[in-house]
Write an enzyme that holds these catalytic residues in place. Structure first.
Site, short mmCIF file in Angstrom:
data_model
loop_
_atom_site.label_atom_id
_atom_site.label_comp_id
_atom_site.label_asym_id
_atom_site.label_seq_id
_atom_site.Cartn_x
_atom_site.Cartn_y
_atom_site.Cartn_z
N SER A 116 41.85 -0.01 165.39
CA SER A 116 41.53 -1.18 166.67
C SER A 116 42.44 -2.71 166.09
O SER A 116 43.07 -2.99 166.96
CB SER A 116 39.84 -1.88 167.66
OG SER A 116 39.43 -2.88 166.24
N SER A 126 44.69 1.03 148.59
CA SER A 126 45.10 -0.11 147.76
C SER A 126 45.86 0.34 146.74
O SER A 126 44.66 0.52 145.76
CB SER A 126 43.72 -0.82 147.95
OG SER A 126 44.77 -1.79 147.65
N TYR A 171 35.48 -4.03 145.29
CA TYR A 171 36.74 -2.75 146.57
C TYR A 171 37.51 -2.55 145.94
O TYR A 171 37.88 -1.47 146.13
CB TYR A 171 37.48 -4.63 147.27
CG TYR A 171 38.17 -3.75 147.82
CD1 TYR A 171 38.59 -3.53 149.16
CD2 TYR A 171 40.10 -3.82 147.59
CE1 TYR A 171 39.79 -3.12 150.13
CE2 TYR A 171 41.03 -3.66 147.93
CZ TYR A 171 41.00 -3.27 149.69
OH TYR A 171 41.92 -3.13 150.32
N VAL A 231 31.97 4.36 161.56
CA VAL A 231 31.97 5.73 160.07
C VAL A 231 30.75 5.32 159.24
O VAL A 231 31.33 6.34 158.11
CB VAL A 231 33.64 5.86 160.09
CG1 VAL A 231 34.11 6.29 160.90
CG2 VAL A 231 33.72 4.41 159.30
N ALA A 287 37.02 -0.63 142.79
CA ALA A 287 35.60 0.69 142.19
C ALA A 287 36.04 1.26 143.75
O ALA A 287 35.64 2.95 143.30
CB ALA A 287 34.87 0.32 141.77
N THR A 288 36.14 0.80 144.77
CA THR A 288 35.91 1.86 145.95
C THR A 288 37.30 3.00 146.09
O THR A 288 36.96 3.67 146.62
CB THR A 288 35.62 0.97 147.57
OG1 THR A 288 36.28 -0.11 147.55
CG2 THR A 288 34.37 0.30 147.50
N GLY A 306 39.10 2.88 162.38
CA GLY A 306 39.00 1.54 162.06
C GLY A 306 41.03 1.32 162.88
O GLY A 306 41.78 0.80 161.92
P1 NAP Z 1 41.72 -4.78 159.40
O1 NAP Z 1 43.13 -5.42 159.86
O2 NAP Z 1 40.09 -5.96 159.01
O3 NAP Z 1 41.10 -3.93 160.61
C1 NAP Z 1 39.96 -2.97 160.26
C2 NAP Z 1 39.80 -1.70 161.09
O4 NAP Z 1 38.28 -1.06 160.38
C3 NAP Z 1 39.21 -2.66 162.28
O5 NAP Z 1 39.85 -1.66 163.52
C4 NAP Z 1 38.29 -2.62 161.97
O6 NAP Z 1 37.28 -2.51 163.99
C5 NAP Z 1 37.85 -1.00 161.78
N1 NAP Z 1 36.50 -1.33 160.92
C6 NAP Z 1 35.47 -1.95 160.06
N2 NAP Z 1 34.29 -1.21 159.86
C7 NAP Z 1 34.25 0.27 160.51
C8 NAP Z 1 33.03 0.94 160.39
N3 NAP Z 1 32.35 0.57 160.20
N4 NAP Z 1 33.50 1.52 161.55
C9 NAP Z 1 35.29 1.85 162.20
N5 NAP Z 1 35.62 1.06 161.91
C10 NAP Z 1 35.65 -0.09 161.46
O7 NAP Z 1 42.23 -3.67 158.07
P2 NAP Z 1 43.59 -3.79 157.81
O8 NAP Z 1 43.49 -5.01 156.64
O9 NAP Z 1 44.27 -2.96 158.70
O10 NAP Z 1 42.93 -2.81 156.54
C11 NAP Z 1 42.52 -1.43 156.83
C12 NAP Z 1 42.47 -0.13 154.77
O11 NAP Z 1 43.86 -0.58 154.95
C13 NAP Z 1 41.24 -0.99 155.09
O12 NAP Z 1 40.78 0.59 153.95
C14 NAP Z 1 42.06 -1.54 153.34
O13 NAP Z 1 41.19 -1.25 152.16
C15 NAP Z 1 43.26 -1.31 153.22
N6 NAP Z 1 44.27 -1.97 153.31
C16 NAP Z 1 44.20 -3.17 153.13
C17 NAP Z 1 45.89 -3.55 152.59
C18 NAP Z 1 46.05 -5.43 153.22
O14 NAP Z 1 46.56 -6.14 153.05
N7 NAP Z 1 45.57 -5.85 154.44
C19 NAP Z 1 45.93 -3.78 151.94
C20 NAP Z 1 45.91 -2.43 150.80
C21 NAP Z 1 44.89 -1.63 151.85
P3 NAP Z 1 36.63 -3.47 164.34
O15 NAP Z 1 36.42 -4.63 164.82
O16 NAP Z 1 36.14 -2.90 165.75
O17 NAP Z 1 35.39 -2.56 163.69
#
Ligand code: NAP
Length: 244
Positions: free
Chosen positions: A11, A139, A152, A61, A154-155, A9
C-alpha cells in the site's frame, strides 16, 4: 499468459514501488496490505491508470490463516502465482534492556514468520508448474550493526539465511529465491526517524543521500525477471556504500 505477482505490504513505500514496477513489467499484481485501505486503492488506481492490472487484498501476513486464505483466493482467481515479493516488515528500535516482549513478538511474527508463511503458500502453487520467483526484502541492518536494532537486525539476518536455504531446497522445482537488502530508503519508516538521527545516518552514506523507492524496485524487478535466471540464494545489497 501474464505472470501473477503478489507483493506484501504494497500500500506504500518500497512495496508500492515494487507493485507499480512489476505491473509496468507486464505482470498482474496483487497489492497486499493490512490496514491502509485508501492507500492500497490508490496503488491499484495508479497501476490501472498506467495501463496495468492489479487488485488489492487486505490480509495480515503475520497471521497464517489470513495468508492461506489470500493465496487460495488469488490462485483460484488467476490459476497461478509466479512471483512473490515478501516485503511487509516493521521496525521496532529499542535498546536491548528496554526491549519489550510485545515488540519482539511483533517483529518476529511479521518480519520472519510472515515471510515463511507467504513463501510456503506461494511454493505450493509454484511447484507443480516448475517455475517461480521469490524475492525477500531484507535490510543492510542484516550486515551491519546499528545500536537499538538488535531485533530488527536479527529478523533481517534470518531473512538472508532463509533465502539461502530456500534457494537450495527449491532449485529442483525451478523456483529461484533471492533477497534484496536496501540501506536507508525514503519511506515512512525513515521519515519517522528524528531529524538529528537522519543527519547522523546520512553522514555515513558514501553516496550522501538516501535511496528512492524506485531504486529498490529496479533491483526487485531485475530479480523477478528472466534476466536474473542464473541467480539464486543471494542477497543483493543496495545501500549507497553504507556497509563498506
Ligand atoms: P512502510 O513504508 O512502513 O510500508 C510498510 C508496508 O507494509 C505498508 O504497505 C503496510 O500496509 C504493510 N504492512 C505492515 N504490516 C503488515 C502486515 N501485518 N500484513 C501485511 N502488510 C503489512 O515500509 P517500507 O519502508 O517500505 O519497508 C518495506 C520493507 O523494506 C520492510 O521489510 C523493511 O524492513 C524493508 N526495508 C526498509 C528500509 C527503509 O529505509 N525504508 C530499509 C531497508 C529495508 P498497511 O499500512 O496497510 O498495514
Amino acid at each position: 499468459m501474464k505472470k501473477v505477482a503478489i507483493v506484501t505490504g504494497a500500500s506504500k513505500g518500497i512495496g508500492k514501488a515494487c507493485a507499480v514496477r512489476l505491473a509496468k513489467d507486464g505482470m498482474t499484481v496483487v497489492v497486499n496490505y493490512s490496514s491502509s485501505d485508501e492507500a492500497a486503492r490508490e496503488t491499484v488506481r495508479e497501476i490501472e491508470e498506467a495501463g496495468g492490472e492489479a487488485v488489492s487484498y487486505k490480509a495480515d501476513v503475520s497471521d497464517l490463516e489470513q495468508v492461506k486464505a489470500m493465496f487460495k483466493e488469488i490462485a483460484d482467481k488467476y490459476g497461478q502465482i509466479d512471483v512473490l515479493v515478501n516485503n511487509a516488515g516493521i521496525v521496532r528500535d529499542e535498546y536491548l534492556l528496554m526491549l519489550t516482549e510485545e515488540n519482539l513478538d511483533k517483529c518476529m511474527d511479521l518480519n520472519v514468520k510472515g515471510y515463511f508463511y507467504c513463501a510456503q503458500q506461494a511454493v505450493l502453487k509454484m511447484m507443480s508448474r516448475k517455475s517461480g520467483v521469490i524475492v525477500n526484502i531484507s535490510s543492510v541492518s542484516s550486515k551491519m550493526a546499528l545500536a537499538g536494532q538488535s531485533v530488527y537486525s536479527a529478523t533481517k539476518g534470518a531473512v538472508n539465511s532463509m533465502t539461502q536455504t530456500m534457494a537450495k531446497e527449491l532449485a529442483r522445482y525451478g523456483i529461484r529465491v533471492n533477497a534484496v537488502a536496501p540501506g536507508f530508503v525514503l519511506t515512512d519508516m525513515v521519515d519517522g526517524l528524528p531529524e538529528e538521527k537522519k543527519k547522523e545516518y546520512l553522514k555515513e552514506v558514501p553516496l550522501k543521500r538516501f535511496a528512492t523507492v524506485d531504486e529498490v524496485a529496479n533491483v526487485v524487478s531485475f530479480m523477478c525477471s528472466d534476466e536474473s535466471s542464473y541467480i539464486t540464494g543471494h542477497t543483493v545489497i543496495l545501500d549507497g556504500g553504507l556497509s563498506l
